[in-house]
Enzyme design. Structure first.
Site, PDB file in Angstrom:
ATOM      1  CE1 TYR A  93     -44.044  -6.926-124.805  1.00 56.54           C
ATOM      2  CE2 TYR A  93     -45.305  -8.373-127.160  1.00 56.54           C
ATOM      3  CZ  TYR A  93     -45.038  -7.016-125.916  1.00 56.54           C
ATOM      4  OH  TYR A  93     -45.630  -5.876-125.985  1.00 56.54           O
TER       5      TYR A  93
ATOM      6  CE1 TYR B 208     -48.145  -8.543-130.267  1.00 56.05           C
ATOM      7  CE2 TYR B 208     -46.427  -6.414-129.629  1.00 56.05           C
ATOM      8  CZ  TYR B 208     -47.493  -7.499-129.129  1.00 56.05           C
ATOM      9  OH  TYR B 208     -48.045  -7.035-128.020  1.00 56.05           O
TER      10      TYR B 208
ATOM     11  NE  ARG C  99     -52.850  -5.304-130.447  1.00 52.32           N
ATOM     12  CZ  ARG C  99     -52.386  -3.886-128.974  1.00 52.32           C
ATOM     13  NH1 ARG C  99     -51.473  -4.991-127.741  1.00 52.32           N
ATOM     14  NH2 ARG C  99     -53.078  -3.074-128.714  1.00 52.32           N
TER      15      ARG C  99
ATOM     16  CG  HIS D 242     -48.310  -2.122-128.213  1.00 52.56           C
ATOM     17  ND1 HIS D 242     -48.306  -2.532-129.045  1.00 52.56           N
ATOM     18  CD2 HIS D 242     -47.812  -3.044-126.934  1.00 52.56           C
ATOM     19  CE1 HIS D 242     -48.207  -3.963-128.623  1.00 52.56           C
ATOM     20  NE2 HIS D 242     -48.453  -3.998-126.903  1.00 52.56           N
TER      21      HIS D 242
ATOM     22  CG  HIS E 247     -47.722  -3.467-122.254  1.00 53.62           C
ATOM     23  ND1 HIS E 247     -48.698  -3.925-122.563  1.00 53.62           N
ATOM     24  CD2 HIS E 247     -46.857  -4.142-124.025  1.00 53.62           C
ATOM     25  CE1 HIS E 247     -48.906  -5.054-123.637  1.00 53.62           C
ATOM     26  NE2 HIS E 247     -47.857  -5.081-124.248  1.00 53.62           N
TER      27      HIS E 247
HETATM   28 FE   LIG Z   1     -47.785  -5.741-126.522  1.00 52.42          FE
END
Ligand SMILES: [Fe+2]
Lengths: 231, 187
Positions: free
Chosen positions: A104, A143, A153, A156, A158
């Site tokens: 991110y 990640y 995870r 995805h 959000h």
């Molecule tokens: Fe996330």
């Protein structure tokens, strides 16, 4: 008043507040049941954000920087609907995601994967009169996170949805179909079986753009209105 | 045709991206009618520790008690530039601050008026569903008769009532759980 109210979700559609396999939940979830609130104007109204000025590139996450980000370009589109299949027109849709490497653009993300100077990872758009929305982005990477040993995870995106009322406000995550990591992800699995599958987008061959991008379809269903007006 | 609801998921820790673009910590530009107020909402976990990675949103009527929304069809003034929506992340001390005007009272469906209140949504890592609560103002007219506060057991009502400090800032601690657990509403 003749304002309509919104239907209460039936059991089994949302995750519980506390889901111990997702280790942040026990310390951050209420122990007492929520007090059921009859709907007044406070709940049936909500921010529509019609004055929010969206710049034309906010729904294309590949064109927000100097050059194109690395990764697999994809189209993510769908409709915002209510439980009766009616369009939720003009709904503001916000998304955010990591880059193709699983990182991110956020100071708190210390995952040892490269940042992409050409990818910020945030997008907004407003659904059209039929509830339709469309983003162009790159496929996010998986990640690791520290929930448990070797926790990853699944890829995805959000999603944040306002819908027409305070009662319809919702945040969720979109996953990719048949991702093998879904079976190991406590956030996905916090949603009861039979409902969690709705969080997987559908691969949409008809909406792909030849020589350019694959497409995924993700319809979002918000609460429907009660048929009978309140007293 | 009946369709299954899209399930809720956590906002996670890394919401900076889009959400900050729609942040509105100052809700009322100059010229908006009403009493100027400052709100400081702090977020706490079940042990009382601060939650520095939450997102708080507020939704409120203007000072005339009118919501800026088509389903509020009452003939009351709207204020130019005032939507009534705010969003702010909690800071390193777990606090989200808003500058706004005090909302007017809005009606209750069964009759009468609700006490002045701000509707609050709480999101955070570890919070799987949006948590909805309300902020009321200590000492306000109508608190004793408020139909929503009266749905809450008396010992817990104080979790919904902001108190004013010496500088005039209204403080409301929001406890996600534990002995001081805030009252959350199924809206
Ligand atoms: Fe996330």
């Amino acid at each position: 008043m003749n304002e309509e109210t919104y239907r209460r979700p039936s059991a089994g559609q949302h995750p519980p507040n506390r889901f111990d396999a997702y280790k942040s939940t026990p310390g951050r979830s209420p122990g007492k049941p929520a007090v059921v609130l009859p709907h007044s104007l406070s709940e049936i109204t909500g921010p529509l954000l019609q004055a929010e000025r969206l710049d034309g590139l906010e729904n294309d996450l590949t064109r927000q920087r100097m050059a194109e980000p690395l990764g697999e370009r994809i189209i993510v589109h769908g409709r915002v609907l209510d439980e009766d299949g009616r369009a939720v027109p003009n709904a503001l849709v916000e998304i955010w995601q990591c880059n193709a490497a699983g990182r991110y653009h956020h100071p708190g993300d210390q995952h040892d994967a490269p940042l992409d100077p050409n990818f910020y990872g945030g997008g907004r758009t407003r659904a059209d009169a039929e509830g339709g929305y469309r983003f162009v982005t790159i496929k996010p990477g998986a990640y690791p996170w520290k929930n448990h040993h070797n926790a990853w995870r699944p890829a995805h995106i959000h999603f944040s949805l306002f819908g027409p009322a305070f009662a319809t406000r919702q945040i969720t995550q979109m996953y990719f179909p048949n991702d093998p990591l879904l079976a190991f992800d406590p956030i996905y699995k916090s949603v009861p079986e039979g409902a969690r599958e709705r969080l997987q987008a559908a691969f949409d061959m008809d909406s792909t753009q030849p020589e350019w991008a694959l497409a995924y379809r993700f319809d979002i269903v918000l609460r429907g209105r009660n048929a009978t007006p309140m007293e | 045709m009946s369709r299954g609801l899209t399930p809720s998921q956590t906002v996670g820790p890394f919401y900076w991206g889009t959400l900050v673009k729609t942040c509105h910590a100052e809700l009322a530009p100059p010229g908006v009618a009403g009493e100027r107020i400052a709100l400081a909402l702090s977020l706490h976990d079940v042990e009382g520790a601060i939650v520095p990675d939450g997102v708080l949103e507020i939704w409120q009527a203007n000072s005339h008690g009118r919501y800026n929304h088509p389903d509020d069809r009452r003939n009351l003034p709207l204020d130019e530039g005032f939507e009534g929506f705010g969003r702010a992340g909690t800071d390193a001390k777990g606090v989200a601050r808003f500058a706004t005007v005090k909302p007017g009272r809005v009606p209750w469906p069964a009759g009468g008026l609700q006490a002045a209140h701000v509707n609050v949504s709480v999101f955070a890592r570890g919070v799987l569903n949006r948590l909805a609560t309300r902020l009321y103002f200590d000492g306000d007219a109508g608190l004793a008769d408020d139909p929503v506060l009266n749905l809450v057991e008396p010992a817990r009502r104080s979790t919904l009532i902001a108190r004013r400090d010496g500088d005039g800032v209204w403080h409301l601690p929001i406890h996600l759980g534990g002995p001081k657990e805030t009252v959350f509403f199924d809206v």
